[in-house]
Scaffold this motif. Sequence first.
Motif, PDB file in Angstrom:
ATOM      1  N   ALA A 159       0.821  -1.203   0.000  1.00  0.00           N
ATOM      2  CA  ALA A 159       0.000   0.000   0.000  1.00  0.00           C
ATOM      3  C   ALA A 159       0.861   1.262   0.000  1.00  0.00           C
ATOM      4  O   ALA A 159       0.565   2.248  -0.689  1.00  0.00           O
ATOM      5  CB  ALA A 159      -0.924  -0.012   1.215  1.00  0.00           C
ATOM      6  N   VAL A 160       1.972   1.247   0.767  1.00  0.00           N
ATOM      7  CA  VAL A 160       2.862   2.409   0.829  1.00  0.00           C
ATOM      8  C   VAL A 160       3.527   2.648  -0.526  1.00  0.00           C
ATOM      9  O   VAL A 160       3.593   3.792  -1.023  1.00  0.00           O
ATOM     10  CB  VAL A 160       3.925   2.195   1.932  1.00  0.00           C
ATOM     11  N   MET A 161       4.019   1.600  -1.150  1.00  0.00           N
ATOM     12  CA  MET A 161       4.673   1.751  -2.451  1.00  0.00           C
ATOM     13  C   MET A 161       3.688   2.258  -3.500  1.00  0.00           C
ATOM     14  O   MET A 161       4.030   3.104  -4.332  1.00  0.00           O
ATOM     15  CB  MET A 161       5.278   0.410  -2.887  1.00  0.00           C
ATOM     16  N   THR A 162       2.466   1.737  -3.431  1.00  0.00           N
ATOM     17  CA  THR A 162       1.454   2.206  -4.381  1.00  0.00           C
ATOM     18  C   THR A 162       1.138   3.676  -4.162  1.00  0.00           C
ATOM     19  O   THR A 162       1.047   4.464  -5.118  1.00  0.00           O
ATOM     20  CB  THR A 162       0.179   1.365  -4.229  1.00  0.00           C
ATOM     21  N   ALA A 163       0.976   4.072  -2.880  1.00  0.00           N
ATOM     22  CA  ALA A 163       0.637   5.459  -2.581  1.00  0.00           C
ATOM     23  C   ALA A 163       1.745   6.422  -2.974  1.00  0.00           C
ATOM     24  O   ALA A 163       1.477   7.565  -3.372  1.00  0.00           O
ATOM     25  CB  ALA A 163       0.320   5.596  -1.090  1.00  0.00           C
ATOM     26  N   VAL A 164       3.001   5.989  -2.877  1.00  0.00           N
ATOM     27  CA  VAL A 164       4.130   6.871  -3.184  1.00  0.00           C
ATOM     28  C   VAL A 164       4.422   6.896  -4.687  1.00  0.00           C
ATOM     29  O   VAL A 164       4.663   7.958  -5.279  1.00  0.00           O
ATOM     30  CB  VAL A 164       5.383   6.433  -2.390  1.00  0.00           C
ATOM     31  N   LEU A 165       4.421   5.720  -5.325  1.00  0.00           N
ATOM     32  CA  LEU A 165       4.871   5.640  -6.714  1.00  0.00           C
ATOM     33  C   LEU A 165       3.743   5.866  -7.736  1.00  0.00           C
ATOM     34  O   LEU A 165       4.022   6.286  -8.874  1.00  0.00           O
ATOM     35  CB  LEU A 165       5.507   4.267  -6.971  1.00  0.00           C
ATOM     36  N   TRP A 166       2.510   5.612  -7.376  1.00  0.00           N
ATOM     37  CA  TRP A 166       1.434   5.766  -8.364  1.00  0.00           C
ATOM     38  C   TRP A 166       1.313   7.207  -8.873  1.00  0.00           C
ATOM     39  O   TRP A 166       1.181   7.404 -10.106  1.00  0.00           O
ATOM     40  CB  TRP A 166       0.113   5.289  -7.766  1.00  0.00           C
TER      41      TRP A 166
END
Length: 359
Positions: A159-166
């Motif tokens: 979820a963190v990677m998605t929120a940062v990289l999306w």
Amino acid sequence: MAEENDASDKTEDPTQKRLDDAHEKGDVAKSQEVNTWFVIAGATLVLSSFSGSIGGGVLMPLRNLVANSWMIRADGPGLMALTQSLGYALIAALGVPFLMLMLAAIAGNMIQHRLVWSAESMKPKFSKVSPGAGLKRIFGKQGVANFAKGLFKVIALGAVMTAVLWPERHRLDAMVRFDPAAIMGVTTSLTLKLLGAVVAMLAVVAIADYFFQYRTWFERQKMSLQDMKEEFKQSEGDPHIKAKIRQLRMERMKKRMMAAVPKASVIITNPTHYSVALRYERGMAAPVCVAKGVDTIALKIREIAGKHDIPIVENVPLARALYATVDIDEEIPVEHYHAVAEVIGYVMGLRRGLAGRQA
């Protein structure tokens, strides 16, 4: 079944001695997630503070190597000198960051407990290779907690990677057309942003895991009533042994008193209960109690005194007072000087009269 009964008997909070003994054996409350958080937080701090200097410190020697490659000697000493120079450059560039990471790892342990120096965990234990103990670790409370923690970390990290990289997906697509120097800056920025989010997420996991590990450790240290009795015996001494030692001391004191009775000057008694033997010689500051006792010991003192012709004076209140206020080999209290002086004066008068008649 026996282990369950043993666990159910441990209802008392551990004593400080129990906790200290566990610490000496290396059994402490420790969360690996706290260590992980400190290391990742330290890496984030290092990357944000030293990324430029690390890159420059590593890039400059390599650039010089490529630019002056024609000057490098290909023989053994030349390659050795090249290796040393590159090694020194890497140490200079990475020394401080690695030191900070080491300090972060040490801080992750020290914040949870004080330093532990114990070889107990290195000793071979059958439970470490026992299949039953292994299954218990896997399917027990600790195993379930580790599985839930790992699952949460995977979901949270995704979820963190998605929120940062999306939100950066369009810029990531366009990075193939960027200048390499620009790509490095964008990559560093995204990495720091991602690490910052991961550190925040792991902080929650580390705090929750530490409290779980501490509670599990504390429950493991709990004691049964029998454990507390055994610890009391070890720290204070076995009551039976203490009673035996007290009895031996009393017997030795009794023998010493009886040996001192023949040296007494007078025995002051309550005829049925108390006897106090006093010794006084010229030059002494005050009479000294050499023996005292009640009932059978009092009778024994009077018996020995009779065999050695020591005067026995009946004085009920004085005998009781001396027995209560003076210990063996101690001078009598000041408040009894006058009464004892009268008794000793009376005894000395009897002795002088007896000596005169014999003369």
